[in-house]
Design an enzyme around this catalytic site. Structure first.
Site, PDB file in Angstrom:
ATOM      1  N   ASP A   1       0.905  -1.292   0.086  1.00 16.66           N
ATOM      2  CA  ASP A   1      -0.084   0.029   0.208  1.00 16.66           C
ATOM      3  C   ASP A   1       0.880   1.380   0.050  1.00 16.66           C
ATOM      4  O   ASP A   1       2.127   1.341  -0.022  1.00 16.66           O
ATOM      5  CB  ASP A   1      -0.939  -0.181   1.259  1.00 16.66           C
TER       6      ASP A   1
ATOM      7  N   TRP B   1      -3.157   3.463  -5.846  1.00 19.50           N
ATOM      8  CA  TRP B   1      -4.303   4.116  -6.111  1.00 19.50           C
ATOM      9  C   TRP B   1      -4.274   4.721  -7.291  1.00 19.50           C
ATOM     10  O   TRP B   1      -5.020   5.985  -7.324  1.00 19.50           O
ATOM     11  CB  TRP B   1      -4.834   4.959  -4.916  1.00 19.50           C
ATOM     12  N   GLY B   2      -3.152   4.646  -8.147  1.00 21.38           N
ATOM     13  CA  GLY B   2      -3.072   5.164  -9.301  1.00 21.38           C
ATOM     14  C   GLY B   2      -2.202   6.650  -9.445  1.00 21.38           C
ATOM     15  O   GLY B   2      -1.928   7.243 -10.232  1.00 21.38           O
TER      16      GLY B   2
ATOM     17  N   ASP C   1     -10.226   3.487  -3.661  1.00 22.29           N
ATOM     18  CA  ASP C   1     -10.866   2.255  -3.441  1.00 22.29           C
ATOM     19  C   ASP C   1     -12.178   2.220  -3.971  1.00 22.29           C
ATOM     20  O   ASP C   1     -12.949   3.297  -4.017  1.00 22.29           O
ATOM     21  CB  ASP C   1     -10.945   2.209  -1.699  1.00 22.29           C
TER      22      ASP C   1
HETATM   23  C1  GAL Z   1      -6.215   1.147   1.282  1.00 18.77           C
HETATM   24  C2  GAL Z   1      -6.159   0.069  -0.077  1.00 18.77           C
HETATM   25  C3  GAL Z   1      -7.382  -1.059   0.524  1.00 18.77           C
HETATM   26  C4  GAL Z   1      -7.026  -1.580   1.868  1.00 18.77           C
HETATM   27  C5  GAL Z   1      -6.825  -0.521   3.083  1.00 18.77           C
HETATM   28  C6  GAL Z   1      -6.130  -1.229   4.151  1.00 18.77           C
HETATM   29  O1  GAL Z   1      -5.097   2.190   1.184  1.00 18.77           O
HETATM   30  O2  GAL Z   1      -6.627   0.771  -1.230  1.00 18.77           O
HETATM   31  O3  GAL Z   1      -7.569  -1.882  -0.676  1.00 18.77           O
HETATM   32  O4  GAL Z   1      -5.775  -2.353   1.641  1.00 18.77           O
HETATM   33  O5  GAL Z   1      -5.899   0.385   2.455  1.00 18.77           O
HETATM   34  O6  GAL Z   1      -6.070  -0.227   5.084  1.00 18.77           O
END
Ligand code: GAL
Length: 392
Positions: free
Chosen positions: A161, A195-196, A216
């Site tokens: 992430d 996220w792109g 998301d």
């Molecule tokens: C976001 C991610 C999600 C999930 C989440 C967990 O940044 O896009 O898919 O992993 O964090 O905290």
């Protein structure tokens, strides 16, 4: 002095050669046959986040692995069992990452062993920044150490992430992971989740096997469809070993209608998207299972040609998407984004041929009567008709 300068120049030249070689090798590594083989078709599996968020435990993961086998999902192609955020709590004095001892009392190695005993694969989540999105320890400046830990535990897939990464360059940070995983001694799929940010499709094909293209998803038709239908144009960046990732599935989580989940699954298959189920597979109903395990729709997603589909026609809320398949036919989606039932026509010219077309409905597994030049179907609100079309 002259000699010293000469020596420095030579040393500089050597250094330059080394750096250039190293960069070239690292790039080559991402496309090495072994890397491509790791994700020759888009990864399929399950991930804890969409349904369970931080409520993860070894019991949940074991029961989920059991259910993936008993429900027929494994037979349909789902193989990764991935724990998302919140499994980790701290680092040891030596810097090694520590799993939550209350939620994972047997430890991650034992859990990976259990998943492997079901002939499934095991995935974990981390973050390239200083903390995960849920404020657990991130992997920044621990890339090599964490890659070695994952390999020792038997991890097969890492989702990385991008929270708490202020001031960092994603291209640089994910390359560190790529190299750390490449030297870990274990083949591990690298899932980039930024996220792109900084157009990952431009550099991520060299650095990982899949990369998120957007923020998301959530379990609403609005969000799912905005993400899915916005993927047009990204198809040129995907192929065997490296895939655009429009985020994990929400099928079965309860807030979309049946037709909307059919659209979600159809669109993801046409997009050659990774298929990570995000529901509670232990308790899913037969309707959800039928969507997630439809063999002909999954075959589109997993088509070995690995060409991502794109939009070939649209008018108002109506769209036709197509994806060329290895057998010379096309997967075609007729999508109605409108608020009432409407007819949608695929003209075979949109696919590049004219004359007679053979058609099959992939959701119902039925051959349709051959058609001349076009085919029209009535498509429900927010729904989809998913076809395979071949020239007669
Ligand atoms: C976001 C991610 C999600 C999930 C989440 C967990 O940044 O896009 O898919 O992993 O964090 O905290």
């Amino acid at each position: 002095m002259k000699n010293l300068l000469g020596a420095l120049t030579v040393a500089g030249a050597v250094l330059t050669v080394f750096v250039t070689d190293h960069a070239a090798k690292a790039q080559a590594d991402a496309h090495a046959p072994s890397q491509v083989q790791l994700a020759a078709t888009p990864p399929m599996g399950w991930n804890s986040w969409n349904k369970f968020a931080c409520n993860v435990s070894e019991q949940l993961i074991r029961e989920t692995a059991d259910a993936i086998v008993s429900s027929g999902m494994k037979a349909a192609g789902y193989q990764y069992v991935n724990v998302d955020d919140c499994w980790q709590v701290s680092r040891n004095a030596d810097g090694s990452i520590v799993a939550d001892p209350k939620r994972f009392p047997s430890g991650m190695k034992a859990l990976a062993d259990y998943v492997h005993s079901k002939s499934l694969k095991f995935g974990l989540y981390t973050d390239a920044g200083r903390m995960t999105c849920q404020k657990r320890p991130g992997s920044f400046e621990h890339e090599v150490q964490d890659a070695q830990t994952y390999a020792a535990w038997g991890v097969d897939y890492v989702k990385i992430d991008w929270c708490y990464a202020e001031g960092l360059d994603p291209e640089v940070q994910y390359a560190k992971f790529r190299d750390a995983l490449a030297h870990s001694g274990r083949p591990i799929v690298l899932s980039i989740c930024n996220w792109g940010v900084k157009a990952p499709w431009q550099w991520a094909p060299r650095n990982g096997n899949l990369w998120r293209t957007t923020g998301d998803i959530n379990d609403t038709y609005d969000r799912m469809s905005v993400i899915g239908f916005s993927q047009n144009g990204l198809e040129k960046f995907a192929g065997p070993g490296h895939w655009n990732d429009p985020d994990m599935l929400e099928v079965g989580n309860g807030r979309m209608k049946h037709d909307e989940y059919l659209t979600h699954m159809s669109l993801w298959a046409l997009l050659a998207a990774p298929l990570l189920a995000g529901n509670d597979v232990r308790t899913m109903d037969s309707e959800t299972k039928a969507i997630l395990t439809n063999s002909e729709v999954i075959a589109v997603d997993q088509d070995p040609k690995g060409v991502q589909g794109h939009r070939v026609w649209d008018e108002g809320p109506l769209e036709v998407w197509a994806r060329p398949l290895a057998d010379g036919s096309y997967a075609v989606g007729l999508f109605n984004r409108g608020e009432s039932q409407l007819p949608i026509t695929v003209r075979f010219q949109m696919l590049g041929f004219s004359g007679t077309g053979r058609l099959r409905d992939l959701w119902t597994h039925q051959d349709l009567a051959p058609q001349e030049n076009s085919y029209t179907a009535t498509v429900p609100k927010h729904g989809t008709v998913m076809l395979k079309v071949s020239q007669h």
